[in-house]
Design a protein around this motif. Structure first.
Motif, PDB file in Angstrom:
ATOM      1  N   TRP A  69       0.819  -1.209   0.000  1.00  0.00           N
ATOM      2  CA  TRP A  69       0.000   0.000   0.000  1.00  0.00           C
ATOM      3  C   TRP A  69       0.858   1.266   0.000  1.00  0.00           C
ATOM      4  O   TRP A  69       2.002   1.239   0.469  1.00  0.00           O
ATOM      5  CB  TRP A  69      -0.925   0.026   1.224  1.00  0.00           C
ATOM      6  CG  TRP A  69      -1.871  -1.120   1.300  1.00  0.00           C
ATOM      7  CD1 TRP A  69      -1.861  -2.146   2.204  1.00  0.00           C
ATOM      8  CD2 TRP A  69      -2.988  -1.389   0.437  1.00  0.00           C
ATOM      9  NE1 TRP A  69      -2.890  -3.025   1.957  1.00  0.00           N
ATOM     10  CE2 TRP A  69      -3.597  -2.586   0.887  1.00  0.00           C
ATOM     11  CE3 TRP A  69      -3.528  -0.713  -0.673  1.00  0.00           C
ATOM     12  CZ2 TRP A  69      -4.716  -3.124   0.259  1.00  0.00           C
ATOM     13  CZ3 TRP A  69      -4.638  -1.255  -1.292  1.00  0.00           C
ATOM     14  CH2 TRP A  69      -5.221  -2.439  -0.829  1.00  0.00           C
ATOM     15  N   PRO A  70       0.310   2.366  -0.481  1.00  0.00           N
ATOM     16  CA  PRO A  70       1.045   3.640  -0.426  1.00  0.00           C
ATOM     17  C   PRO A  70       1.084   4.177   0.993  1.00  0.00           C
ATOM     18  O   PRO A  70       0.309   3.758   1.852  1.00  0.00           O
ATOM     19  CB  PRO A  70       0.216   4.558  -1.342  1.00  0.00           C
ATOM     20  CG  PRO A  70      -1.170   4.009  -1.271  1.00  0.00           C
ATOM     21  CD  PRO A  70      -1.014   2.516  -1.129  1.00  0.00           C
ATOM     22  N   THR A  71       1.993   5.104   1.234  1.00  0.00           N
ATOM     23  CA  THR A  71       2.035   5.807   2.513  1.00  0.00           C
ATOM     24  C   THR A  71       1.878   7.297   2.235  1.00  0.00           C
ATOM     25  O   THR A  71       2.290   7.793   1.175  1.00  0.00           O
ATOM     26  CB  THR A  71       3.367   5.572   3.259  1.00  0.00           C
ATOM     27  OG1 THR A  71       4.435   6.219   2.531  1.00  0.00           O
ATOM     28  CG2 THR A  71       3.673   4.087   3.388  1.00  0.00           C
ATOM     29  N   VAL A  72       1.281   8.013   3.166  1.00  0.00           N
ATOM     30  CA  VAL A  72       1.029   9.435   2.976  1.00  0.00           C
ATOM     31  C   VAL A  72       2.338  10.199   2.804  1.00  0.00           C
ATOM     32  O   VAL A  72       2.483  11.042   1.913  1.00  0.00           O
ATOM     33  CB  VAL A  72       0.220  10.007   4.162  1.00  0.00           C
ATOM     34  CG1 VAL A  72       0.087  11.520   4.039  1.00  0.00           C
ATOM     35  CG2 VAL A  72      -1.156   9.358   4.229  1.00  0.00           C
ATOM     36  N   PHE A  73       3.322   9.890   3.657  1.00  0.00           N
ATOM     37  CA  PHE A  73       4.590  10.612   3.601  1.00  0.00           C
ATOM     38  C   PHE A  73       5.280  10.424   2.260  1.00  0.00           C
ATOM     39  O   PHE A  73       5.716  11.399   1.625  1.00  0.00           O
ATOM     40  CB  PHE A  73       5.506  10.145   4.730  1.00  0.00           C
ATOM     41  CG  PHE A  73       6.898  10.706   4.651  1.00  0.00           C
ATOM     42  CD1 PHE A  73       7.149  12.025   5.015  1.00  0.00           C
ATOM     43  CD2 PHE A  73       7.957   9.931   4.193  1.00  0.00           C
ATOM     44  CE1 PHE A  73       8.428  12.559   4.923  1.00  0.00           C
ATOM     45  CE2 PHE A  73       9.233  10.448   4.106  1.00  0.00           C
ATOM     46  CZ  PHE A  73       9.470  11.763   4.478  1.00  0.00           C
ATOM     47  N   LYS A  74       5.382   9.168   1.789  1.00  0.00           N
ATOM     48  CA  LYS A  74       6.060   8.912   0.513  1.00  0.00           C
ATOM     49  C   LYS A  74       5.285   9.510  -0.655  1.00  0.00           C
ATOM     50  O   LYS A  74       5.872  10.018  -1.608  1.00  0.00           O
ATOM     51  CB  LYS A  74       6.260   7.409   0.319  1.00  0.00           C
ATOM     52  CG  LYS A  74       7.399   6.818   1.142  1.00  0.00           C
ATOM     53  CD  LYS A  74       7.635   5.364   0.784  1.00  0.00           C
ATOM     54  CE  LYS A  74       8.916   4.849   1.437  1.00  0.00           C
ATOM     55  NZ  LYS A  74       8.888   4.898   2.896  1.00  0.00           N
ATOM     56  N   SER A  75       3.964   9.459  -0.592  1.00  0.00           N
ATOM     57  CA  SER A  75       3.164  10.038  -1.677  1.00  0.00           C
ATOM     58  C   SER A  75       3.389  11.539  -1.787  1.00  0.00           C
ATOM     59  O   SER A  75       3.510  12.087  -2.893  1.00  0.00           O
ATOM     60  CB  SER A  75       1.674   9.740  -1.444  1.00  0.00           C
ATOM     61  OG  SER A  75       1.422   8.351  -1.479  1.00  0.00           O
ATOM     62  N   MET A  76       3.459  12.222  -0.650  1.00  0.00           N
ATOM     63  CA  MET A  76       3.714  13.657  -0.665  1.00  0.00           C
ATOM     64  C   MET A  76       5.118  13.947  -1.189  1.00  0.00           C
ATOM     65  O   MET A  76       5.324  14.868  -1.988  1.00  0.00           O
ATOM     66  CB  MET A  76       3.542  14.234   0.741  1.00  0.00           C
ATOM     67  CG  MET A  76       2.108  14.225   1.251  1.00  0.00           C
ATOM     68  SD  MET A  76       1.978  14.811   2.961  1.00  0.00           S
ATOM     69  CE  MET A  76       2.611  16.486   2.781  1.00  0.00           C
ATOM     70  N   ARG A  77       6.085  13.160  -0.735  1.00  0.00           N
ATOM     71  CA  ARG A  77       7.462  13.374  -1.176  1.00  0.00           C
ATOM     72  C   ARG A  77       7.609  13.090  -2.665  1.00  0.00           C
ATOM     73  O   ARG A  77       8.334  13.796  -3.387  1.00  0.00           O
ATOM     74  CB  ARG A  77       8.403  12.483  -0.369  1.00  0.00           C
ATOM     75  CG  ARG A  77       9.865  12.843  -0.540  1.00  0.00           C
ATOM     76  CD  ARG A  77      10.703  12.206   0.529  1.00  0.00           C
ATOM     77  NE  ARG A  77      12.073  12.701   0.470  1.00  0.00           N
ATOM     78  CZ  ARG A  77      13.015  12.351   1.335  1.00  0.00           C
ATOM     79  NH1 ARG A  77      12.727  11.540   2.330  1.00  0.00           N
ATOM     80  NH2 ARG A  77      14.225  12.840   1.221  1.00  0.00           N
ATOM     81  N   ASN A  78       6.917  12.054  -3.147  1.00  0.00           N
ATOM     82  CA  ASN A  78       6.942  11.752  -4.580  1.00  0.00           C
ATOM     83  C   ASN A  78       6.436  12.941  -5.392  1.00  0.00           C
ATOM     84  O   ASN A  78       7.019  13.310  -6.419  1.00  0.00           O
ATOM     85  CB  ASN A  78       6.082  10.526  -4.884  1.00  0.00           C
ATOM     86  CG  ASN A  78       6.648   9.249  -4.288  1.00  0.00           C
ATOM     87  OD1 ASN A  78       7.815   9.186  -3.908  1.00  0.00           O
ATOM     88  ND2 ASN A  78       5.818   8.226  -4.206  1.00  0.00           N
ATOM     89  N   PHE A  94      -5.546  -1.553  -9.567  1.00  0.00           N
ATOM     90  CA  PHE A  94      -4.991  -0.515  -8.699  1.00  0.00           C
ATOM     91  C   PHE A  94      -3.494  -0.452  -8.934  1.00  0.00           C
ATOM     92  O   PHE A  94      -2.806  -1.473  -8.921  1.00  0.00           O
ATOM     93  CB  PHE A  94      -5.294  -0.844  -7.233  1.00  0.00           C
ATOM     94  CG  PHE A  94      -4.843   0.199  -6.247  1.00  0.00           C
ATOM     95  CD1 PHE A  94      -5.109   1.542  -6.451  1.00  0.00           C
ATOM     96  CD2 PHE A  94      -4.149  -0.166  -5.097  1.00  0.00           C
ATOM     97  CE1 PHE A  94      -4.694   2.508  -5.537  1.00  0.00           C
ATOM     98  CE2 PHE A  94      -3.739   0.787  -4.169  1.00  0.00           C
ATOM     99  CZ  PHE A  94      -4.013   2.129  -4.394  1.00  0.00           C
ATOM    100  N   SER A  95      -2.972   0.749  -9.198  1.00  0.00           N
ATOM    101  CA  SER A  95      -1.526   0.905  -9.403  1.00  0.00           C
ATOM    102  C   SER A  95      -1.109   2.292  -8.952  1.00  0.00           C
ATOM    103  O   SER A  95      -1.886   3.249  -9.055  1.00  0.00           O
ATOM    104  CB  SER A  95      -1.165   0.689 -10.872  1.00  0.00           C
ATOM    105  OG  SER A  95      -1.813   1.633 -11.703  1.00  0.00           O
ATOM    106  N   PHE A  96       0.110   2.399  -8.448  1.00  0.00           N
ATOM    107  CA  PHE A  96       0.590   3.694  -7.965  1.00  0.00           C
ATOM    108  C   PHE A  96       2.106   3.662  -7.805  1.00  0.00           C
ATOM    109  O   PHE A  96       2.709   2.595  -7.609  1.00  0.00           O
ATOM    110  CB  PHE A  96      -0.054   4.041  -6.613  1.00  0.00           C
ATOM    111  CG  PHE A  96       0.236   3.033  -5.529  1.00  0.00           C
ATOM    112  CD1 PHE A  96       1.299   3.205  -4.663  1.00  0.00           C
ATOM    113  CD2 PHE A  96      -0.556   1.906  -5.376  1.00  0.00           C
ATOM    114  CE1 PHE A  96       1.572   2.283  -3.679  1.00  0.00           C
ATOM    115  CE2 PHE A  96      -0.293   0.971  -4.384  1.00  0.00           C
ATOM    116  CZ  PHE A  96       0.768   1.162  -3.527  1.00  0.00           C
ATOM    117  N   PRO A  97       2.754   4.833  -7.908  1.00  0.00           N
ATOM    118  CA  PRO A  97       4.182   4.905  -7.615  1.00  0.00           C
ATOM    119  C   PRO A  97       4.381   4.912  -6.097  1.00  0.00           C
ATOM    120  O   PRO A  97       3.925   5.830  -5.420  1.00  0.00           O
ATOM    121  CB  PRO A  97       4.602   6.237  -8.247  1.00  0.00           C
ATOM    122  CG  PRO A  97       3.361   7.072  -8.235  1.00  0.00           C
ATOM    123  CD  PRO A  97       2.213   6.126  -8.381  1.00  0.00           C
TER     124      PRO A  97
END
Length: 242
Positions: free
Chosen positions: A57-66, A146-149
């Motif tokens: 699953w994604p994480t909020v911190f990594k998604s923001m940093r990405n 479902f896909s995401f960086p």
């Protein structure tokens, strides 16, 4: 190299902010626990292709940093034409191409897209798999729901020239894909899988998660195509049973 899968046009490099490579943090474990974990992974319905932490699953911190890295560093300074939706689209095509070859036991056919070190490890893993297990590797892009960086990283070689125009630099993107085998056929029949399909027994065995990591060099005069250096497929069911 993924030259035939998607073609991002390279742009002139300009000075870019210093940024360290983003690393995954892995909890240290004792030798006994490590041995037990290795045994558990080998006993799965789908053994691991590579020794890489399973990312789900994604994480909020990594998604923001990405988002910050893409919009404030990559696009302004490295590749003005870079677009994450286009990258994800190309990554799905790469997943389908690579997983199809691996399912057929063909590692020589992926050498154009996958790094040599990665190919060697994949070949070793495939030799220990049954035909049925290899069949579980195959994923078509239409079955991805479902896909995401998961993580975007910018890598600099500090040992190379300090000149901003010649310093070696790479962009690395770790992608996560969730796929449901037969999803495309269901949609063709007009059926819609439930939102909570992950907890329903009739769907759980058909779900697989794929971790693919892509890397591309952006050093001026030595730009490369996107290459895959991590390939891993696993079943959520196996994780729940451990």
């Amino acid at each position: 190299m993924l030259k035939n899968i998607w073609n991002f046009r390279l742009n002139k490099l300009v000075p870019v902010l210093k940024c360290n490579k983003l690393h995954l943090s892995v909890r240290s474990v004792s030798s006994d626990e490590s041995s037990k974990n290795t045994q558990n992974r080998q006993n799965r319905s789908l053994p691991p292709l590579m020794d890489f932490p399973e990312l789900v699953w994604p994480t909020v911190f990594k998604s923001m940093r990405n988002w910050i890295l893409v919009n404030f560093i990559i696009r302004p300074y490295i590749d003005k034409e870079f677009n994450m939706p286009d990258f994800v689209f190309g990554a799905k095509q790469a997943l389908q191409a690579v997983s199809t070859k691996l399912s057929d036991g063909d590692t020589s056919g992926i050498s154009e897209w996958v790094s040599k070190e990665c190919v060697n490890e994949l070949a070793k893993s495939l030799r220990s798999m049954s035909v049925a297990q290899r069949h579980e590797i195959r994923v078509i892009k239409e079955d991805i729901y479902f896909s995401f960086p998961y993580q975007v990283g910018i890598i600099f070689d500090e040992s190379s020239s300090s000149n901003d125009t010649t310093q070696k630099r790479w962009v690395e993107i770790t992608m996560i894909f969730h796929a449901l085998r037969g999803l495309h056929d269901m949609q063709e029949r007009g059926e819609t899988p439930p939102i909570n399909l992950g907890v329903m027994p009739e769907y759980r065995d058909k779900i697989s998660i794929c971790n693919y990591r892509f890397i591309k060099e952006f050093t001026k005069g030595n730009e490369s195509d996107w290459t895959i250096n991590i390939v891993n497929h696993f079943k959520p069911n196996d994780l729940l049973e451990e």
